[in-house]
Every structure is written in C-alpha cells, then in structure tokens.
Design an enzyme around this catalytic site. Structure first.
Site, PDB file in Angstrom:
ATOM      1  N   LYS A 258       0.847  -1.196   0.000  1.00  0.00           N
ATOM      2  CA  LYS A 258       0.000   0.000   0.000  1.00  0.00           C
ATOM      3  C   LYS A 258       0.884   1.248   0.000  1.00  0.00           C
ATOM      4  O   LYS A 258       1.919   1.278   0.677  1.00  0.00           O
ATOM      5  CB  LYS A 258      -0.909  -0.035   1.243  1.00  0.00           C
TER       6      LYS A 258
ATOM      7  N   SER B 162      -9.747   1.852   2.798  1.00  0.00           N
ATOM      8  CA  SER B 162      -8.843   2.550   1.910  1.00  0.00           C
ATOM      9  C   SER B 162      -7.829   1.650   1.198  1.00  0.00           C
ATOM     10  O   SER B 162      -7.280   2.042   0.171  1.00  0.00           O
ATOM     11  CB  SER B 162      -8.095   3.632   2.686  1.00  0.00           C
TER      12      SER B 162
ATOM     13  N   SER C 162     -10.032  -0.441   7.026  1.00  0.00           N
ATOM     14  CA  SER C 162      -9.402  -0.306   5.707  1.00  0.00           C
ATOM     15  C   SER C 162      -8.731  -1.551   5.142  1.00  0.00           C
ATOM     16  O   SER C 162      -8.385  -1.567   3.963  1.00  0.00           O
ATOM     17  CB  SER C 162      -8.375   0.818   5.734  1.00  0.00           C
TER      18      SER C 162
HETATM   19  N1  LIG Z   1      -9.027   4.281   7.060  1.00  0.00           N
HETATM   20  C1  LIG Z   1      -9.889   3.384   7.362  1.00  0.00           C
HETATM   21  O1  LIG Z   1      -9.583   2.429   8.055  1.00  0.00           O
HETATM   22  C2  LIG Z   1     -11.217   3.433   6.719  1.00  0.00           C
HETATM   23  C3  LIG Z   1     -12.245   4.391   7.078  1.00  0.00           C
HETATM   24  N2  LIG Z   1     -13.265   4.210   6.089  1.00  0.00           N
HETATM   25  C4  LIG Z   1     -11.796   5.837   7.076  1.00  0.00           C
HETATM   26  O2  LIG Z   1     -12.025   6.494   6.107  1.00  0.00           O
HETATM   27  O3  LIG Z   1     -11.295   6.323   8.062  1.00  0.00           O
END
Ligand SMILES: NC(=O)C[C@H](N)C(=O)O
Length: 485
Positions: free
Chosen positions: A79, A154, A178
């Site tokens: 990532k 993400s 994410s």
């Molecule tokens: N970053 C994450 O783990 C995902 C979450 N949907 C966020 O936007 O914070």
C-alpha cells in the site's frame, strides 16, 4: 489448478525445489498486471526493474544453495502509505507526488529479509481516508468482480490486486476497517492484527491510536504465513508491543469443537442487507456443524462508534498531517506572498476534499472550548466501547458478524455523500476502537459480488482468530472463487 491458486507455502516449496524460478514467477506477475491493469488500475508505481533485478539475485542465491527466507521469491504489493526506500510513496495524494523515501518502513525491511519481491505500490484513498478508493487523487481502483463497482477502501487496491491475481499477497493498513472492508468487497482474506502487534515505523500516520498494518491474501493459511513475517516488537515504534510471537501456522488445526461464538445483535440489525445476514447465519450453521456454539450478545455502545471514530481519527489526522506544509514534505506552491501563504497555498492545492474535511473537523474538535465537548467525550465513548468487548470476551472466544453491512457498491454511488460512506464501517470501526484483532474471510455472494465474514478475537489472540477462520475455509469453497477478468 493454476500456480496462483496454490498456497504461498506450496509456491515457496516449488521455488525451493527449483521447479520454478523467481524470475518466472515475477515475469508472470507483470504479465498478469499488463493483462488486467487497464481495467483494475491498482498500481500507482510499478517496481518492474527493481523486482526483476531482485528476482535474478534470488535465483542466483538459490543456485548457490543459500538459506531461503519465509517469503522467498513471492511477488508482493505494498500500500502506498508504507514507505519504501527509493520507491515513490504518495499516499495517493498529489501533495506527495514527488516523494521518494530514503528509508524502508519496518514491515518493508521485514519483507526484504523474508525475501519477498516488491512488485509495486498500490493505490488507496488519499492518506487512507475513505472506503472506496474514489478519494485517491490519481484514479479509482476498480473491483475485479465487476469493474463498475468499488473495491472498498482505503486499502482497495491492496485487495483488488490480490483478487485479480497480480500479486501473491499485499500489505494494507487499517484504521477503521481499511483492510477488512476491501478484503470483503473483493472476496479475499484481510487481517487487522491487534494494535501494537505489527510495527508502524514507516507507515505514514493517519490516526496513530488506531492505525495497524496487516496482510491481504487469498486464504487464511497465507494470512498466517505473512503475519509471521511482519509481526513482532520494534523499538522504532513506541506503541509496538513487546509480546512473544507464536507460530501462527501451527494454530491452524481445523478444530473448533467447543468454541464459544458471540454474535452481536447490533451487527445484524437495521441497514444490513438480507443477503449479508443470510450468509452470516449460514456461516454460523457451518460452525455449529463443526461443534462450536453461538449465542446472540449485545455490544450496546455500537451506535456511538462512528461518531467517536470520526472525532478521534480526524483529531489525530489534523495533528499528524500538519507536517505536510510544502517545506519539509510535499509539493510546494508557486509564488507565495510570505511563509503563512506558502503553507496555506501548498495545503490548499495539495490535499483533496476528504482530507481537508477531516483536518477541519479534527482541528475544530481539538480547539480550546470544544476539546472537552468533542475530543474528550469521544475518548470516554471509546472506553465504553472497549468495555463492551471486554465483557463479551469474558464468556466467549470470538465474536462473529458481517464485515460490512452490504457487498460492494457502484463507483460514484456514494462519493457525494460522506455520511453514507462512513456508515459502511459500522461493523469494523468498533473493533478498531477496542484495538482487538479481526479478520475478514469470504462467506458468500450477492449478485456476483463477494460478502465478508468478520471474526473478532481477544487482544493478541490472532491464533484463535486464524484457527476459527481456517476451520470455515476448510469446510467451504468461497475462498476458491475467482473473478473472471
Ligand atoms: N481508514 C480506514 O480504516 C477506513 C475508514 N473508512 C476511514 O475512512 O477512516
């Protein structure tokens, strides 16, 4: 069975027995990327020359009879918020378009000593803020099961690249879901380890009290295999836990007889797609048939989790992202009137809308006069949520429910509606706030799109989480399904 369908351990053995060379394996990865990348768009940077050179070196070492690392020769994707020495790391932000790190994150060093081959850097929502990859400031990655749908986020491209067969495994990061949500949307396995198990040194920080790195793989055995290589204490990360690391693979006994499963009623209530609910209930039947028992429980503070998360994560983000000022990091704005104007212009031009939204929300929540009402209150709610989990774990070994309330949604469908997007994480965010480990494994399909089952464990009890997941996998075929590309 294609090579890609083999377990990492079997590919490793084939390489060791010289039935296959690392160069052939890496060539195959790039050939697959050439064939699929136009429709998936998973990579932000390819490491083609570096990977081929590394493969040739590993082949030479193999010929010379050198010792082989745990992940010897296996093609991996990383990532793009994990820094890689000399390999561009952008966090999918225009702001870091020109950032070439001068060091490797600890997980990258660990992968290097385990001898996997880095194929490239994977797309994501900008600075890991989002659940669909549409917040990437480059282009959205697409779901290999249906390219009109999002891969989740993400770590959307970390999931899509594994599902599309471009890499054998990948690393993602999980702050509020994410790793798990994209794994669910793409029909693969994603593990968020306990907070502190895997070093975050070299992970570009989003919300430091929540961020965790973990593996995305095709099956549970591979997940255990990669976790083994990346887990462990690191003095360079002050939140790294000094715990002994068990042999995760030997925990995969297939035996769940007597396992006590808790099923939170809040995770199967309103807003959960009936197909998702049905898939989870069917999975519970599989566990029953294997001698486990389950009961409904309550995690009563679940309804406050999203509000608490967006206050805490955004507050931490507003502080962490202060370093991106166009001076120390990031693309610098042209012709500023003075220093403050340089900061203002660089940040206005460099960050995308979601990142700005969260920085503003977080700055507001931390500002004097509002701190007690928002930040402090959210911290107290976080404690209540953690206590919900502690109480359930007094009586049960694991908690099971869906990873996300629905399967993947269409590209563009939720992008203008951040609140709906935030709600996709209702089952993953409480787990992140509690800091405990959880895995998502495929457990069904809805209209050709995968559904994920979430298995949550006690802190540092990844072994039980993996054993529970593996037992399901041994008795079902969902992990063998592959998208037609
Ligand atoms: N970053 C994450 O783990 C995902 C979450 N949907 C966020 O936007 O914070």
């Amino acid at each position: 069975m294609s090579l890609f369908d083999l377990r990492l351990q079997d590919v490793h053995n084939k390489l060791s027995h010289k039935e296959l060379s690392v160069t052939e394996l890496v060539d195959e990865s790039f050939a697959r990327i050439k064939a699929t990348e136009a429709s998936i768009q998973a990579f932000l940077t390819l490491n083609e020359e570096g990977a081929r050179q590394h493969a040739a070196e590993l082949d030479k070492q193999l010929q010379a009879g050198a010792e082989r690392g745990l992940l010897f020769g296996l093609p991996a994707g990383i990532k793009d918020n994990i820094v890689t020495e000399g390999l561009r790391t952008t966090c999918a932000s225009q702001f870091l378009d020109n950032y070439n790190p001068i060091y490797d994150g600890t997980v990258v060093s660990k992968l290097k000593s385990a001898q996997s081959v880095t194929i490239g850097k994977l797309n994501m929502d900008e600075f890991a803020m989002g659940g669909s990859n549409e917040n990437s400031s480059y282009y959205p990655t697409r779901n290999p099961w249906n390219t009109e749908y999002v891969p989740g986020g993400s770590s959307g491209a970390s999931a899509a690249s594994v599902a599309a067969g471009q890499v054998y495994f990948s690393l993602g990061s999980d702050t509020g879901g994410s790793i798990r949500q994209p794994a669910a949307y793409c029909g693969i396995v994603g593990l968020k380890p306990t907070y502190g198990l895997v070093s975050r040194f070299g992970l570009v920080a989003f919300a430091s009290s929540l961020d965790q790195i973990g593996p995305l793989t095709k099956n549970v055995e591979d997940s255990a295999f990669v976790l083994q290589a990346i887990a462990g204490y690191d003095a360079k990360d002050s939140t790294s836990a000094n715990v002994s690391i068990p042999d995760y693979t030997s925990a995969l006994t297939g035996d769940v007889k007597g396992l006590r499963i808790a099923v939170p009623k809040e995770y199967l209530g309103e807003g959960v797609d009936p197909k998702v609910k049905e898939a989870v209930l069917n999975a519970l039947k599989v566990y029953e048939s294997l001698g486990a028992t389950w009961e409904e429980v309550s995690l009563p503070h679940t309804e406050y989790a999203i509000a608490a998360y967006y206050l805490l994560a955004s507050s931490e983000a507003s502080s962490n992202l202060a370093r991106f000022d166009g001076v120390r990091y990031g693309v610098r704005a042209d012709n500023p009137a003075n220093l403050i104007d340089l900061y203002r212009k660089s940040r206005s031009e460099g960050f995308g809308p979601e990142v700005k939204r969260r920085i503003m929300l977080g700055t507001y929540a931390l500002s004097s006069g509002y701190y007690d009402a928002y930040y402090l209150k959210a911290q107290k709610v976080r404690t209540l949520i953690k206590q919900d989990f502690d109480q359930v774990f007094e009586k049960y070994d694991v908690i099971i429910g869906p990873t996300a309330p629905t399967a993947a949604f269409k590209l563009g469908e939720q992008v203008g509606d951040p609140l709906t997007m935030y709600l996709n994480d209702i089952c993953t965010i409480p787990v992140s706030l509690a800091g405990v480990p959880a895995i998502s494994i495929p457990c069904g399909q809805a209209e050709g799109l995968p559904i994920g089952l979430q298995i949550i464990g006690k802190a540092f009890d990844e072994s039980t989480v993996l054993r529970t997941a593996h037992a399901f996998e041994q008795n079902t075929e969902f992990h063998k399904l592959r998208p037609q590309l």
